[in-house]
Enzyme design. Structure first.
Site, short mmCIF file in Angstrom:
data_model
loop_
_atom_site.label_atom_id
_atom_site.label_comp_id
_atom_site.label_asym_id
_atom_site.label_seq_id
_atom_site.Cartn_x
_atom_site.Cartn_y
_atom_site.Cartn_z
N GLU A 96 -5.16 -0.72 -8.61
CA GLU A 96 -4.11 0.12 -9.15
C GLU A 96 -3.10 -0.58 -9.61
O GLU A 96 -2.36 -1.45 -8.97
CB GLU A 96 -3.61 1.02 -8.02
CG GLU A 96 -4.90 2.08 -7.61
CD GLU A 96 -4.18 3.03 -6.24
OE1 GLU A 96 -4.57 4.22 -6.08
OE2 GLU A 96 -3.28 2.68 -5.45
N ASN A 149 -4.54 6.09 -1.81
CA ASN A 149 -4.33 6.19 -0.26
C ASN A 149 -3.47 7.64 -0.21
O ASN A 149 -3.57 8.31 0.82
CB ASN A 149 -3.21 5.21 0.12
CG ASN A 149 -4.01 3.99 0.40
OD1 ASN A 149 -5.37 4.04 0.61
ND2 ASN A 149 -3.49 2.80 0.57
N SER A 208 0.70 -1.28 0.05
CA SER A 208 -0.02 -0.15 0.02
C SER A 208 0.99 1.28 -0.05
O SER A 208 0.52 2.28 -0.68
CB SER A 208 -0.92 0.06 1.13
OG SER A 208 -1.61 -1.06 1.30
N HIS A 241 -1.95 -3.34 -6.97
CA HIS A 241 -2.36 -2.61 -5.56
C HIS A 241 -4.15 -3.17 -5.36
O HIS A 241 -4.84 -2.40 -6.00
CB HIS A 241 -2.14 -1.31 -5.42
CG HIS A 241 -2.75 -0.87 -3.98
ND1 HIS A 241 -3.06 0.36 -3.86
CD2 HIS A 241 -2.58 -1.59 -2.69
CE1 HIS A 241 -3.35 0.40 -2.60
NE2 HIS A 241 -3.05 -0.61 -1.76
P1 NAI Z 1 -2.32 -9.62 7.12
O1 NAI Z 1 -1.43 -9.57 8.30
O2 NAI Z 1 -3.76 -9.92 7.20
O3 NAI Z 1 -1.76 -10.84 6.18
C1 NAI Z 1 -0.31 -11.34 6.09
C2 NAI Z 1 0.01 -12.56 5.84
O4 NAI Z 1 1.24 -12.59 5.33
C3 NAI Z 1 -0.07 -13.19 7.16
O5 NAI Z 1 -1.15 -14.60 6.92
C4 NAI Z 1 1.37 -13.98 7.39
O6 NAI Z 1 1.19 -15.24 7.97
C5 NAI Z 1 1.86 -13.73 5.89
N1 NAI Z 1 3.21 -13.72 5.83
C6 NAI Z 1 4.03 -12.75 6.37
N2 NAI Z 1 5.44 -12.96 6.14
C7 NAI Z 1 5.22 -13.94 5.20
C8 NAI Z 1 6.12 -14.48 4.31
N3 NAI Z 1 7.69 -14.35 4.69
N4 NAI Z 1 6.00 -15.57 3.64
C9 NAI Z 1 4.68 -15.90 3.67
N5 NAI Z 1 3.55 -15.44 4.21
C10 NAI Z 1 4.04 -14.38 5.05
O7 NAI Z 1 -2.20 -8.37 6.32
P2 NAI Z 1 -2.92 -7.69 5.20
O8 NAI Z 1 -3.80 -6.98 5.47
O9 NAI Z 1 -3.39 -8.97 4.22
O10 NAI Z 1 -2.06 -7.05 3.83
C11 NAI Z 1 -1.05 -7.59 3.45
C12 NAI Z 1 -0.48 -6.58 2.34
O11 NAI Z 1 -1.34 -6.09 1.50
C13 NAI Z 1 0.29 -5.51 3.19
O12 NAI Z 1 1.44 -5.00 2.14
C14 NAI Z 1 -0.68 -4.31 2.94
O13 NAI Z 1 -0.14 -3.11 2.90
C15 NAI Z 1 -1.42 -4.65 1.66
N6 NAI Z 1 -2.50 -4.14 1.55
C16 NAI Z 1 -3.60 -4.09 2.68
C17 NAI Z 1 -5.03 -3.60 2.79
C18 NAI Z 1 -5.80 -3.81 3.60
O14 NAI Z 1 -6.94 -3.08 3.62
N7 NAI Z 1 -5.41 -4.29 4.97
C19 NAI Z 1 -5.32 -3.02 1.18
C20 NAI Z 1 -4.28 -3.09 0.00
C21 NAI Z 1 -2.98 -3.61 0.35
#
Ligand code: NAI
Length: 685
Positions: free
Chosen positions: A443, A481, A410, A431
């Site tokens: 995006e 954002n 993000s 994105h």
């Molecule tokens: P989350 O915390 O729900 O999920 C992250 C997942 O990645 C977890 O299940 C974790 O176990 C896994 N993980 C961490 N390190 C890892 C690795 N080395 N190898 C494999 N898996 C790994 O986070 P979320 O909210 O899903 O966000 C993920 C990404 O998406 C971030 O970069 C965030 O900025 C981006 N994003 C999030 C949005 C949101 O509304 N939450 C919207 C758009 C983008």
């Protein structure tokens, strides 16, 4: 068969005592001026020849007439006008038999209703979607449809944008026959050879009933779904006219309102988006560039975003390998995905077969080696630069050298994320927005190294997933954002200078947003923005005005709904935000300590100042080349941030109210918070 009687997009030929009237105006047989003139002529030709038993009206290509020519809506409608053409079809001595396929929408449905008989291919869909362009139908749709299928059903189509299948329309008495595609020619011949008694023309039928009680019930529904837009209520009203006055009065009224609405800000905004969406699907820069096909995709990180992305990919028929940190995390990710599939099943969005097929095409693992033959890998792990870099290093070791590598970050800089990856032309940002299987916006972030073919693959994938894709360059927060951050910052300045959260939220809701900025933060949680502010602290100009309310709330563990307190307080188990005296005291107390003089801001002041900042940021983003057009900025706001569609997006809104007005408010905003805003060139006075 005798030869064609006329040229142009409408042709007439005769087979014995049957006339064939064929419209051929690709791509969707829109009712452009040439088609209208051709139809009028066709009615004349058919009736001038003696002994014609029936005229079969059909369209070439993928659909029957699917609506009007929207590009004609900006000027005065050129003659002949559709209502006159349709009146001629309806009054034709030789009965017209409409043969319908594809999407029979708007003017196409209005035309079909003027034919004495209607035969449709199974799978045909019917609707009057003018409401989606801020209009009401202009050629009798709101007056004939209630006479065909009843007023309540007509409201569903005209005001609520519902479409009917051929079978549903048949059940409602709107069609004479529905046949399969293969049986069409034979069925039409049979039907025409044995025409039933000619029904009374719709315009001549009795007024349909529309009891006050059901009108009021529908009005509540229409008002709720309209979310501030005017066209749905105009459509409801026009359908009501059909029950109150003869067609000869109702139709001219409908036409007059249709023409007046063409000139409304709402219709201009919606038409602007219609064209913006079409243009976004085929970006000019990618003309002639062929995209590599994507079938197998690795999604690294199976959290909120990763599972949503996997769900979108599976629904579109892709194979998905989900990579998690370890086996336990892979197991949880699979459970999370199953939860999404179950939800789709129980809501009727997916069939049991589709769910089973999705599970067969899905694998959750902790083993990167499974990614060896993927076409694309999308990373959605924690928002941490080192974690993301490690992921791409691992992927780089196993995937094919032409596999595309994408980050869903993000805020982090994709250039840093991909540093050291071999073949950097394959790196891109995709994105998605949360929930990724539902939100329409994508995006597509182009790095300086990204190749055209990889960019084209991003757009092709977006299309396959049913997304609205917008290309953007690299800056903090990309398009959406970054604008959100400016919007929130200005809202905080207003809090500091005299407003309370509930006042700002109500003002923005009144403008048409589904939620104000503070209710929304409480819903999504305050921590991510808090972490961002901390990350940005080092690079923030020390002279910029900084309002610490969000930080103060997080320090008190007011993280939003999930902690029962945020900008508001929440009763246990309830989601309704309640004003929090502690938050009010915090704001007032901070003001006193910092000698801030609080002013009164009206609802109009709040909207004008917040919109000025949003528009200014949009212009800056365009001037910096982050977005390539105002249309793209509007698409991001409408499809990713709940900006009211009927306002066309912030940049279209700016055009409506006039840039001078926006400039004036931006000047006032900048004067109120010195050293805090850079004014875009487009708004410099
Ligand atoms: P989350 O915390 O729900 O999920 C992250 C997942 O990645 C977890 O299940 C974790 O176990 C896994 N993980 C961490 N390190 C890892 C690795 N080395 N190898 C494999 N898996 C790994 O986070 P979320 O909210 O899903 O966000 C993920 C990404 O998406 C971030 O970069 C965030 O900025 C981006 N994003 C999030 C949005 C949101 O509304 N939450 C919207 C758009 C983008």
């Amino acid at each position: 068969m005798s030869s064609f009687e006329n040229e142009g997009p409408v042709r007439v030929s005769f087979e014995g005592d049957i006339a064939q009237v064929r419209i051929d105006n690709p791509p969707v047989n829109a009712s452009s001026q040439a088609v209208r003139a051709g139809l009028l002529k066709a009615v004349e030709v058919v009736n001038a020849r003696g002994g014609v038993h029936a005229a079969v009206l059909s369209c070439a290509g993928r659909t029957f007439m699917a609506g009007g020519d929207i590009s004609e809506f900006d000027g005065p409608a050129p003659e002949p006008h559709l209502p006159d053409v349709l009146a001629a079809v309806e009054a034709s001595r030789v009965p017209f038999v409409a043969v319908l396929h594809g999407t029979v929408l708007g003017g196409g449905f209005e035309l079909a209703m003027c034919c004495a008989y209607r035969v449709a291919v199974s799978g045909t869909r019917f609707g009057l979607p003018e409401v989606r362009l801020g209009l009401i139908p202009g050629a009798g749709g709101t007056q004939r449809l209630p006479r065909l299928i009843g007023a309540e059903q007509a409201v569903q189509l005209c005001a609520l944008g519902k479409q009917l299948s051929a079978e549903e329309l048949l059940d409602l008495g709107g069609l004479d026959l529905v046949v399969t595609k293969g049986a069409l020619d034979e069925a039409v011949s049979q039907f025409v050879a044995n025409l039933p008694e000619r029904p009374q023309a719709l315009s001549q039928r009795d007024l349909p009933q529309f009891p006050q009680q059901s009108y009021e019930k529908l009005e509540g529904l229409v008002r709720k779904q309209a979310k501030g837009a005017a066209a749905p209520l105009h459509n409801l009203e026009a359908v009501k006219w059909a029950s109150e006055m003869p067609f000869s009065e109702g139709q001219p009224r409908e036409r007059a309102l249709h023409l007046a609405l063409r000139d409304s800000a709402e219709s201009r905004g919606l038409r602007h988006l219609f064209f913006a969406e079409r243009a976004a699907a085929k970006p000019r820069i990618l003309k002639g560039v062929s995209a590599p096909h994507i079938q197998k995709v690795a999604v690294v990180g199976g959290g909120l975003m990763g599972c949503g992305i996997a769900m979108a990919l599976l629904a579109a028929g892709c194979d998905v390998i989900m990579v998690e940190r370890d086996d336990a995390a892979a197991h949880s990710a699979k459970e999370r995905l199953k939860g999404l599939l179950d939800g789709a099943l129980s809501r009727g969005k997916m069939s049991i077969e589709a769910v089973e097929s999705a599970l067969q095409r899905f694998l959750a693992t902790a083993d990167y080696a499974q990614c060896a033959d993927v076409d694309l890998a999308i990373e959605a792990v924690f928002e941490d630069l080192d974690v993301k870099r490690d992921v791409f290093r691992a992927l780089d070791n196993v995937v094919r050298k032409d596999a595309i590598l994408a980050t869903n970050t993000s805020y982090l800089d994709p250039i840093l994320i991909f540093e050291g990856v071999t073949w950097p032309e394959r790196c891109i940002g995709l994105h998605f927005f949360s929930p990724a299987h539902i939100m329409k916006l994508l995006e597509i972030v182009r790095l300086p190294t990204t190749s055209d073919a990889v960019l084209a693959a991003g757009f092709a994938l977006g299309k396959r997933l049913g997304k609205v894709s917008v290309a953007c360059g690299i800056c903090d927060g990309f398009i959406g954002n970054r604008m959100l951050a400016a919007y929130r910052r200005q809202a905080d300045y207003l809090l500091a200078d005299g407003c309370l959260p509930e006042q700002i939220d109500a003002a923005m809701r009144g403008f048409g947003l589904p939620m104000g900025p503070y209710e929304l933060q409480d819903l999504t949680g305050l921590q991510i923005a808090w972490a961002n502010r901390q990350r940005q602290a080092e690079t923030r100009s020390p002279n910029e005005r900084y309002i610490p309310f969000g930080d103060l709330l997080c320090a008190r563990e007011h993280f939003g709904q999930r902690s029962s307190r945020g900008w508001y307080q929440y009763r246990e188990g309830e989601r309704a935000p309640l004003a929090d005296p502690e938050v009010e005291n915090m704001i007032l107390d901070w003001g006193r300590r910092n000698s801030v003089v609080r002013h009164t801001f009206t609802t109009e002041d709040i909207v004008a100042r917040i919109m000025a900042v949003l528009i200014n940021e949009g212009f800056l983003i365009i001037e910096e080349g982050i977005a390539s057009s105002a249309e793209d900025v509007d698409l991001v706001q409408v499809h990713g941030y709940g900006f009211p569609r009927w306002r066309g997006g912030p940049m279209a809104y700016a055009r409506e109210i006039g840039l001078e007005d926006v400039s004036r408010h931006m000047e006032a905003v900048a004067a109120q918070s010195p050293n805090s805003w850079r004014i875009a060139k487009a708004l410099a006075l």
